[in-house]
Design an enzyme around this catalytic site. Structure first.
Site, PDB file in Angstrom:
ATOM      1  N   HIS A 110       0.830  -1.212   0.000  1.00  0.00           N
ATOM      2  CA  HIS A 110       0.000   0.000   0.000  1.00  0.00           C
ATOM      3  C   HIS A 110       0.861   1.257   0.000  1.00  0.00           C
ATOM      4  CE1 HIS A 110       1.141  -0.443   4.195  1.00  0.00           C
ATOM      5  NE2 HIS A 110       0.805   0.824   4.397  1.00  0.00           N
ATOM      6  N   ASP A 112       0.619   4.901   2.089  1.00  0.00           N
ATOM      7  CA  ASP A 112      -0.097   5.303   3.303  1.00  0.00           C
ATOM      8  C   ASP A 112      -1.219   6.316   3.044  1.00  0.00           C
ATOM      9  OD1 ASP A 112       1.177   3.667   5.161  1.00  0.00           O
ATOM     10  OD2 ASP A 112       2.879   5.037   5.300  1.00  0.00           O
ATOM     11  N   HIS A 265       4.716   0.085   0.043  1.00  0.00           N
ATOM     12  CA  HIS A 265       5.512  -0.696   0.980  1.00  0.00           C
ATOM     13  C   HIS A 265       4.698  -1.843   1.577  1.00  0.00           C
ATOM     14  CE1 HIS A 265       3.575   2.433   3.375  1.00  0.00           C
ATOM     15  NE2 HIS A 265       3.685   1.647   4.429  1.00  0.00           N
ATOM     16  N   ARG A 280       5.480   5.632  13.879  1.00  0.00           N
ATOM     17  CA  ARG A 280       5.294   6.177  12.529  1.00  0.00           C
ATOM     18  C   ARG A 280       4.622   7.542  12.549  1.00  0.00           C
ATOM     19  NH1 ARG A 280       1.297   3.382   8.243  1.00  0.00           N
ATOM     20  NH2 ARG A 280      -0.048   5.124   8.814  1.00  0.00           N
TER      21      ARG A 280
HETATM   22  C1  SIN Z   1       3.534   0.433   7.705  1.00  0.00           C
HETATM   23  O1  SIN Z   1       2.848  -0.080   6.808  1.00  0.00           O
HETATM   24  O2  SIN Z   1       3.563   1.648   7.867  1.00  0.00           O
HETATM   25  C2  SIN Z   1       4.372  -0.450   8.626  1.00  0.00           C
HETATM   26  C3  SIN Z   1       5.507  -1.083   7.918  1.00  0.00           C
HETATM   27  C4  SIN Z   1       6.284  -2.005   8.825  1.00  0.00           C
HETATM   28  O3  SIN Z   1       5.853  -2.282   9.944  1.00  0.00           O
HETATM   29  O4  SIN Z   1       7.328  -2.492   8.406  1.00  0.00           O
END
Ligand code: SIN
Length: 289
Positions: A110, A112, A265, A280
């Protein structure tokens, strides 16, 4: 007004990938304007920057993130860092029977917050506690994905639009993981679906990128269901091919800053009994065009 003197920052491309690591910079100190410009440029060029050896506080992560724009607050306020709603705890840790963070964030590819009107410009993920095994994060270059498409497919999708919904996979994830709370009516009201171009132009570089994801994109607007499903499945496969990827193996002190307009990602996951915790922040972007 920033006061830090210009430091010897080294921006070193990571071998065999589009990403780069940034050395010699303490993000706990105010950033000189020249250094900020270099970081900003490197972020546009490399899409994923890995800042090594960062021992910064939550407020310092927030302050650095704010240099790039306004921060977005995640709808799962249950997993905000106490006292810092701008930081989402990404973690598989359960304390007193309660998850302390979102344990299955990034389970599907996805970009974000693609489901809001102004999806995230970028996200910063700061390591707090890392597992001895696994826990990598994968990134896929969506400019390269677009450029690698056959011309006929490029022409077919260039002006299509797609719907993105936070709820697309929510119940499916909730059914098999302990990390997804039942959403309140107020939370559901905050995540109404959005429609965005399938191919977006990066607002700062002008480069085109694919902008659909298996996590949030539900349908192509104006196509019959079966055609929409088949096209999305083809784009999901093409946009995440191994040759488009950078795989980040986390080290203590890493803070990774990616450009959600350029990459998607995925969290690779780690064994359930190994603790993993990161914080995050997400920076608001523009309406995709
Ligand atoms: C996310 O999708 O922001 C998390 C990625 C992760 O935990 O590696």
């Amino acid at each position: 007004m920033s006061t830090q003197t210009v430091t010897r920052i080294e921006i070193r491309p990571l071998p065999g990938s589009f990403a780069a690591e940034v050395l010699g910079l303490d993000l706990g100190q105010p950033l000189a304007d020249d250094d900020f410009r270099r970081i900003h440029r490197a972020h546009l060029d490399h899409h994923v920057l890995v800042f090594r050896d960062q021992r910064i506080t939550p407020q310092q992560q927030i302050d650095f993130s704010r240099r790039f724009g306004q921060l977005q607050i995640h709808v799962l306020h249950q997993f905000a860092l106490p006292g810092h709603p701008e930081l989402l705890i990404v973690s598989n840790i359960v304390e007193n029977g309660q998850p302390i963070g979102l344990g299955d964030a990034g389970h599907y590819w996805h970009s974000d917050l693609s489901y809001v009107e102004r999806p995230s410009l970028g996200s910063m993920l700061l390591a707090q506690e890392l597992p001895a095994e696994g826990g990598d994060t994968l990134f896929a270059d969506q400019h390269a994905a677009w450029e690698a498409l056959p011309e006929t497919l490029q022409a077919r999708i260039r002006h299509l639009k797609a719907e993105h919904s936070y709820l697309a996979k929510y119940e499916e994830l909730r059914a098999r993981s302990p990390w997804r709370p039942k959403l309140s009516d107020e939370q559901i009201a905050k995540v109404k679906p959005s429609v965005h171009p399938v191919v977006r132009e990066h607002p700062e570089t002008g480069r085109l990128a694919l902008f659909v994801s298996e996590h949030f994109t539900t349908r192509i607007v104006g196509l019959p269901d079966d055609e929409s499903r088949a096209l999305l499945d083809e784009l999901f496969e093409r946009s995440t091919r191994p040759e488009l990827r950078y795989r980040h193996a986390w080290r203590d002190g890493d803070m990774v800053f990616w450009d959600n307009r350029s990459v998607m990602h995925l969290a690779a996951g780690c064994p359930d009994d190994l603790r993993r915790r990161l914080h995050r922040s997400t920076i608001e972007g523009t309406v995709p065009r």
